[in-house]
Motif scaffolding. Structure first.
Motif, PDB file in Angstrom:
ATOM      1  N   TYR A 103      17.563 -60.522 -32.761  1.00 23.82           N
ATOM      2  CA  TYR A 103      18.458 -59.411 -32.429  1.00 23.82           C
ATOM      3  C   TYR A 103      18.729 -58.625 -33.704  1.00 23.82           C
ATOM      4  O   TYR A 103      19.354 -59.131 -34.633  1.00 23.82           O
ATOM      5  N   ILE A 104      18.252 -57.393 -33.722  1.00 24.36           N
ATOM      6  CA  ILE A 104      18.362 -56.575 -34.926  1.00 24.36           C
ATOM      7  C   ILE A 104      19.710 -55.869 -34.961  1.00 24.36           C
ATOM      8  O   ILE A 104      20.233 -55.434 -33.924  1.00 24.36           O
ATOM      9  N   SER A 105      20.270 -55.776 -36.151  1.00 27.69           N
ATOM     10  CA  SER A 105      21.589 -55.163 -36.310  1.00 27.69           C
ATOM     11  C   SER A 105      21.488 -53.646 -36.319  1.00 27.69           C
ATOM     12  O   SER A 105      20.392 -53.070 -36.368  1.00 27.69           O
ATOM     13  N   ASN A 106      22.649 -53.001 -36.314  1.00 27.14           N
ATOM     14  CA  ASN A 106      22.694 -51.573 -36.582  1.00 27.14           C
ATOM     15  C   ASN A 106      22.257 -51.337 -38.025  1.00 27.14           C
ATOM     16  O   ASN A 106      22.214 -52.272 -38.837  1.00 27.14           O
ATOM     17  N   GLU A 107      21.949 -50.088 -38.336  1.00 30.27           N
ATOM     18  CA  GLU A 107      21.551 -49.761 -39.706  1.00 30.27           C
ATOM     19  C   GLU A 107      22.648 -50.179 -40.680  1.00 30.27           C
ATOM     20  O   GLU A 107      23.819 -49.797 -40.525  1.00 30.27           O
ATOM     21  N   ALA A 108      22.267 -50.973 -41.689  1.00 29.80           N
ATOM     22  CA  ALA A 108      23.241 -51.459 -42.665  1.00 29.80           C
ATOM     23  C   ALA A 108      23.085 -50.769 -44.017  1.00 29.80           C
ATOM     24  O   ALA A 108      24.040 -50.683 -44.796  1.00 29.80           O
ATOM     25  N   TYR A 109      21.900 -50.299 -44.313  1.00 29.26           N
ATOM     26  CA  TYR A 109      21.618 -49.597 -45.566  1.00 29.26           C
ATOM     27  C   TYR A 109      20.257 -48.923 -45.394  1.00 29.26           C
ATOM     28  O   TYR A 109      19.594 -49.121 -44.375  1.00 29.26           O
ATOM     29  N   GLU A 110      19.870 -48.135 -46.355  1.00 33.75           N
ATOM     30  CA  GLU A 110      18.586 -47.454 -46.238  1.00 33.75           C
ATOM     31  C   GLU A 110      17.897 -47.354 -47.584  1.00 33.75           C
ATOM     32  O   GLU A 110      18.536 -47.315 -48.642  1.00 33.75           O
ATOM     33  N   TYR A 111      16.574 -47.353 -47.512  1.00 27.39           N
ATOM     34  CA  TYR A 111      15.769 -47.102 -48.690  1.00 27.39           C
ATOM     35  C   TYR A 111      15.306 -45.652 -48.647  1.00 27.39           C
ATOM     36  O   TYR A 111      15.097 -45.086 -47.574  1.00 27.39           O
ATOM     37  N   GLU A 112      15.145 -45.078 -49.824  1.00 26.73           N
ATOM     38  CA  GLU A 112      14.563 -43.737 -49.902  1.00 26.73           C
ATOM     39  C   GLU A 112      13.233 -43.868 -50.653  1.00 26.73           C
ATOM     40  O   GLU A 112      13.164 -43.683 -51.875  1.00 26.73           O
ATOM     41  N   ASN A 113      12.212 -44.231 -49.924  1.00 25.37           N
ATOM     42  CA  ASN A 113      10.896 -44.435 -50.521  1.00 25.37           C
ATOM     43  C   ASN A 113      10.240 -43.103 -50.833  1.00 25.37           C
ATOM     44  O   ASN A 113      10.233 -42.190 -50.006  1.00 25.37           O
ATOM     45  N   VAL A 114       9.695 -43.021 -52.042  1.00 21.19           N
ATOM     46  CA  VAL A 114       9.044 -41.794 -52.483  1.00 21.19           C
ATOM     47  C   VAL A 114       7.761 -42.146 -53.224  1.00 21.19           C
ATOM     48  O   VAL A 114       7.600 -43.261 -53.736  1.00 21.19           O
ATOM     49  N   ALA A 115       6.838 -41.199 -53.276  1.00 24.08           N
ATOM     50  CA  ALA A 115       5.666 -41.311 -54.137  1.00 24.08           C
ATOM     51  C   ALA A 115       6.067 -40.734 -55.490  1.00 24.08           C
ATOM     52  O   ALA A 115       6.692 -39.674 -55.561  1.00 24.08           O
ATOM     53  N   ILE A 116       5.705 -41.432 -56.564  1.00 23.35           N
ATOM     54  CA  ILE A 116       6.110 -41.015 -57.903  1.00 23.35           C
ATOM     55  C   ILE A 116       4.871 -40.911 -58.781  1.00 23.35           C
ATOM     56  O   ILE A 116       4.034 -41.813 -58.804  1.00 23.35           O
ATOM     57  N   ALA A 117       4.767 -39.799 -59.499  1.00 21.94           N
ATOM     58  CA  ALA A 117       3.630 -39.576 -60.393  1.00 21.94           C
ATOM     59  C   ALA A 117       4.125 -38.919 -61.675  1.00 21.94           C
ATOM     60  O   ALA A 117       5.168 -38.245 -61.687  1.00 21.94           O
ATOM     61  N   LYS A 222      22.472 -63.586 -30.735  1.00 22.29           N
ATOM     62  CA  LYS A 222      22.946 -62.280 -30.267  1.00 22.29           C
ATOM     63  C   LYS A 222      24.434 -62.105 -30.545  1.00 22.29           C
ATOM     64  O   LYS A 222      24.870 -61.029 -30.960  1.00 22.29           O
ATOM     65  N   LYS A 223      25.218 -63.152 -30.323  1.00 21.69           N
ATOM     66  CA  LYS A 223      26.661 -63.060 -30.556  1.00 21.69           C
ATOM     67  C   LYS A 223      26.952 -62.760 -32.022  1.00 21.69           C
ATOM     68  O   LYS A 223      27.802 -61.927 -32.351  1.00 21.69           O
ATOM     69  N   LEU A 224      26.232 -63.435 -32.909  1.00 18.05           N
ATOM     70  CA  LEU A 224      26.448 -63.216 -34.335  1.00 18.05           C
ATOM     71  C   LEU A 224      26.044 -61.798 -34.720  1.00 18.05           C
ATOM     72  O   LEU A 224      26.733 -61.143 -35.519  1.00 18.05           O
ATOM     73  N   ARG A 225      24.956 -61.299 -34.139  1.00 17.15           N
ATOM     74  CA  ARG A 225      24.550 -59.914 -34.387  1.00 17.15           C
ATOM     75  C   ARG A 225      25.625 -58.943 -33.943  1.00 17.15           C
ATOM     76  O   ARG A 225      25.980 -57.998 -34.648  1.00 17.15           O
ATOM     77  N   ASP A 226      26.181 -59.195 -32.745  1.00 15.22           N
ATOM     78  CA  ASP A 226      27.231 -58.317 -32.221  1.00 15.22           C
ATOM     79  C   ASP A 226      28.473 -58.364 -33.105  1.00 15.22           C
ATOM     80  O   ASP A 226      29.095 -57.331 -33.380  1.00 15.22           O
TER      81      ASP A 226
END
Length: 252
Positions: A103-117, A222-226
């Motif tokens: 059971y996947i949670s709501n969004e908790a954080y995000e990555y901002e992946n980029v190509a770097i040169a 599921k309960k723990l996810r909720d």
């Protein structure tokens, strides 16, 4: 004397019982994290944004978080084998790509992946397929996490590599051993600031080709996810969540 002994014994029993009730044993939850991904996970200090969020959410409910750190791709196997209660760094793509159930949670954080040169290369990438003909160093399972278009490019690129140690990506970029690296902006800034023996002051270009990558946690229960989702929203409403993000904004 016998009466006094009885009274003392009774009082002692009541005190021990009372203390036990007041200090219940916390339920342990084993959580799997990637081994090293600063500032999201810093195993050497048992800290990081990802770890702090789940601790802040579930500790008040009486849970004790036991982090376990693995090479990134091994995390999924440990979860499948039943050695973990919760798996960090999950979105729908990684859940499906690794054939995980839970059971996947709501969004908790995000990555901002980029190509770097290096700016001296004068690249002008406008789409993911533009990377196909350049040496590109990424992180394990990026092809699963970042979607089909990225996976297609990676498969077609004969100079594409994935490495577990992300500090190596940064070293290879600044030592001109790779045209491009792909990683989260905050992680890049962290490794760049700690790089030694190589000139990391060279200007770089960031190419935001992949969009932001929302992530959360996968739960067996599921309960723990909720319960986690409710607590996460409370953290956001109270301002505690923002404090955690700010704490690691410039972590070194």
């Amino acid at each position: 004397m016998k009466l006094n002994f009885f009274i003392i014994t009774t009082i002692t029993t009541l005190l021990v019982s009372s203390f036990a009730c007041a200090s219940p044993t916390k339920q342990k939850l084993v959580v799997g994290f990637g081994e090293t991904l600063p500032p999201f996970v810093m195993s050497h200090t048992n800290s990081g944004l990802t770890l702090d969020i789940i601790k802040a959410a579930l500790t008040p409910l009486g849970y004790q978080i036991e982090p376990r750190y693995y090479p990134y791709t091994r995390r999924a196997k440990e979860y499948i084998d039943g050695k973990l209660d919760i798996l960090a760094d999950i979105n729908l793509s990684t859940e499906n790509g690794n054939l995980l159930s839970g059971y996947i949670s709501n969004e908790a954080y995000e990555y901002e992946n980029v190509a770097i040169a290096l700016r001296s290369k004068h690249f002008n990438f406008t789409k993911i397929s533009d990377l196909t003909h350049y040496s590109l160093i990424s992180w394990p399972s990026a092809g699963i996490h970042l979607g089909e278009e990225y996976a297609k490019m990676a498969k077609a690129n004969t100079q594409y590599y994935e490495v577990h140690d992300q500090s190596l990506q940064v070293k290879m970029l600044f030592s001109n051993k790779a045209n491009v690296i792909q990683m989260d902006k905050q992680s890049f800034d962290y490794y760049r600031s700690t790089l030694k023996g190589i000139d990391s002051t060279q200007p770089v270009d960031h190419f935001a080709l992949f969009g932001k990558s929302p992530s959360g946690y996968l739960f067996k229960s599921k309960k723990l996810r909720d319960d986690f989702n409710i607590q996460l929203q409370k953290l956001k409403n109270s301002g505690e969540y923002s404090k955690i993000l700010k704490k690691y904004k410039h972590a070194k």
